[in-house]
Design a protein around this motif. Structure first.
Motif, short mmCIF file in Angstrom:
data_model
loop_
_atom_site.label_atom_id
_atom_site.label_comp_id
_atom_site.label_asym_id
_atom_site.label_seq_id
_atom_site.Cartn_x
_atom_site.Cartn_y
_atom_site.Cartn_z
N LEU A 1 0.84 -1.21 0.00
CA LEU A 1 0.00 0.00 0.00
C LEU A 1 0.88 1.26 0.00
N LYS A 2 1.96 1.22 0.78
CA LYS A 2 2.87 2.38 0.81
C LYS A 2 3.55 2.58 -0.54
N GLN A 3 3.93 1.47 -1.17
CA GLN A 3 4.55 1.57 -2.49
C GLN A 3 3.57 2.13 -3.53
N LEU A 4 2.32 1.69 -3.47
CA LEU A 4 1.32 2.20 -4.42
C LEU A 4 1.07 3.69 -4.18
N SER A 5 1.05 4.07 -2.91
CA SER A 5 0.89 5.48 -2.57
C SER A 5 1.96 6.32 -3.26
N ARG A 6 3.18 5.79 -3.18
CA ARG A 6 4.30 6.53 -3.74
C ARG A 6 4.29 6.53 -5.27
N LYS A 7 4.08 5.33 -5.85
CA LYS A 7 4.17 5.21 -7.30
C LYS A 7 3.02 5.91 -8.03
N CYS A 8 1.88 6.06 -7.35
CA CYS A 8 0.72 6.67 -8.01
C CYS A 8 0.42 8.06 -7.45
N LYS A 9 1.35 8.56 -6.67
CA LYS A 9 1.24 9.92 -6.10
C LYS A 9 -0.09 10.11 -5.34
N ILE A 10 -0.36 9.14 -4.48
CA ILE A 10 -1.58 9.20 -3.66
C ILE A 10 -1.15 9.56 -2.24
N PRO A 11 -1.66 10.66 -1.69
CA PRO A 11 -1.35 10.93 -0.27
C PRO A 11 -1.81 9.74 0.57
N PHE A 12 -0.94 9.25 1.47
CA PHE A 12 -1.27 8.00 2.16
C PHE A 12 -2.54 8.14 3.00
N GLU A 13 -2.85 9.37 3.44
CA GLU A 13 -4.07 9.54 4.25
C GLU A 13 -5.34 9.33 3.41
N LYS A 14 -5.19 9.25 2.09
CA LYS A 14 -6.35 8.95 1.23
C LYS A 14 -6.54 7.45 1.03
N ILE A 15 -5.68 6.64 1.64
CA ILE A 15 -5.79 5.19 1.50
C ILE A 15 -6.22 4.60 2.86
#
Lengths: 80, 356
Positions: B275-289
């Protein structure tokens, strides 16, 4: 240049080995319990400790004690 | 990528059922040692999981989730014209489990029932099938049930899987509507059957009927037999952090959107590190996951509905614009967008009831 002791400590903690077990041959091929869980634990600890974020290919390539040092060198972190 | 779009549909109700058998990962200390379990827990983010009893099946959990909708919402059984069941743990070889569910739920004969054999990508693929079939019965509603009891084919000695997967079932009712202002559901899919061995249960079906369930040490130093599910951990991890973000980023491009366009990213809860990797690779703020893996583990095709019920039931009514993605066995992966009002999301129910 950064502390070899810290780098070694991470490997010792992740693989539950002694520091004198570590050498350039310590790798996915030679360490029986080196599985996906421990590899991701290793990479996660290294990222947290050195405040770096690896690319997927670097994570997949982080399969030995020696290769880990080479990958960190790309981030300007020399383990010695 | 393959795309689809569904206009003028909405989610009427969504429910999730889990069994009561909560298992803290610390209970595996005796099997794998405290150090390994703690490392796994830190990396994967799993603190506890729920497993069914021997007699409770995936369809029991799906049934309970659907029953909860019929009992608590104004959805009539006779209105259901489509039933799709997604699972890798069917009740029988023949017939498909959706027919058992039709009977148990008391649904009409005027219905299309289908099973889909998919795991972690199953909710998004199930959505595609369900909404496609709903077009055939415009005056009816459609019921999508996803459920799995993944641990039932795992070797108890498989330290990479047995602590990761939890059991649950979900039910989602969809209906057509006339609101021209509503946003369409947009979905995208990719498949790589060339890597079908990445997650496989080699025996138990018809390809390897002669294999005996002999426990042996496999090349990953884990004892299992051919009736156990085997996952090539690093290969699946690589897929999760390369192919999946590539699809998400291609979807952004195709739809001319970015993470800023969505309220939340409801992602398959593979493990916390992914999940952290996807946050980074897709430029998603982690608080949105939103994260549920800590209390429920990886729930296969139910990850997406489970996260929704875990985080968005019993809250003030609002409309959520969501990005969803599921990925896993096949290999198959999919993503998309949908909107849901929180009023449609029921709280998680806990039950050990099973069909006798």
């Amino acid at each position: 240049m950064t502390d070899l002791i810290t780098y070694n400590q991470i490997f010792c903690e992740v693989f539950s080995v002694q520091e004198n077990d570590l050498n350039d041959d310590f790798s996915l091929e030679t360490v029986e319990k080196w599985d996906s869980v421990l590899q991701l634990s290793l990479v996660s600890s290294i990222e947290d400790t050195y405040d770096v974020m690896f690319e997927p290919e670097e994570i997949m390539d982080f399969t030995s004690y020696k290769r880990g040092k080479e990958i960190l060198l790309k981030f300007g972190i020399e383990i010695a | 990528m393959v795309n689809s779009e569904f206009k003028n549909v909405k989610i009427t109700a969504l429910s999730v059922a889990i069994p009561s058998g909560k298992i803290p990962v610390t209970s595996f200390y005796k099997d794998f040692g405290q150090e390994l379990v703690d490392k796994f827990s830190d990396m994967a983010g799993v603190k506890e999981i729920a497993h069914t009893s021997e007699k409770q099946t995936a369809s029991d959990l799906g049934y309970l989730a659907a029953k909860n909708i019929f009992e608590s919402r104004k959805v009539q059984r006779e209105d259901i014209g489509v039933l799709v069941f997604v699972s890798q743990k069917p009740d029988f070889r023949i017939p498909a489990t959706s027919y058992i569910l039709q009977k148990r739920l008391g649904l009409s004969e005027d219905i299309i029932c289908q099973d889909i054999n998919l795991a972690c990508s199953g909710f998004v693929y199930g959505l595609q099938n369900t909404l496609s079939l709903l077009k055939l019965v415009p005056n009816k509603k459609a019921l999508l049930i996803t459920a799995d009891t993944s641990y039932k084919t795992m070797s108890p000695q498989d330290r990479t899987m047995i602590m990761l997967f939890g059991d649950s079932g979900s039910a989602v009712v969809f209906e057509n509507h006339e609101d021209e202002n509503s946003k369409p559901f947009q979905l995208a899919y990719r498949t790589n059957g060339y890597k079908y061995k990445s997650i496989i249960t080699p025996a138990g079906a018809f390809r390897n009927r002669d294999l005996k369930p002999i426990n042996e040490v496999w090349s990953d130093d884990i004892i299992r037999n051919d009736y156990n599910t085997h996952m090539k951990g690093m290969a699946v991890f690589e897929f999760s952090i390369t192919d999946v973000p590539r699809l998400i980023n291609d979807f952004y491009k195709e739809t001319q959107t970015s993470s800023a366009h969505y309220d939340y990213f409801i992602l398959h809860q593979a493990n916390l590190y992914i999940l952290k990797q996807l946050s980074r690779k897709c430029k998603i703020p982690f608080e949105k996951i939103p994260v549920s893996i800590d209390r429920y583990g990886n729930n296969s095709s139910n990850s997406i509905p489970l996260v929704l019920c875990d985080h968005f039931s019993n809250i003030e009514e609002r409309n959520l614009k969501l990005f969803i993605s599921g990925f896993g066995a096949g290999l198959s992966w999919a993503c998309g967008t949908l909107e849901i009002t929180t009023d449609a999301i029921l709280p998680i129910i806990i039950s050990d009831e099973y069909f006798q």
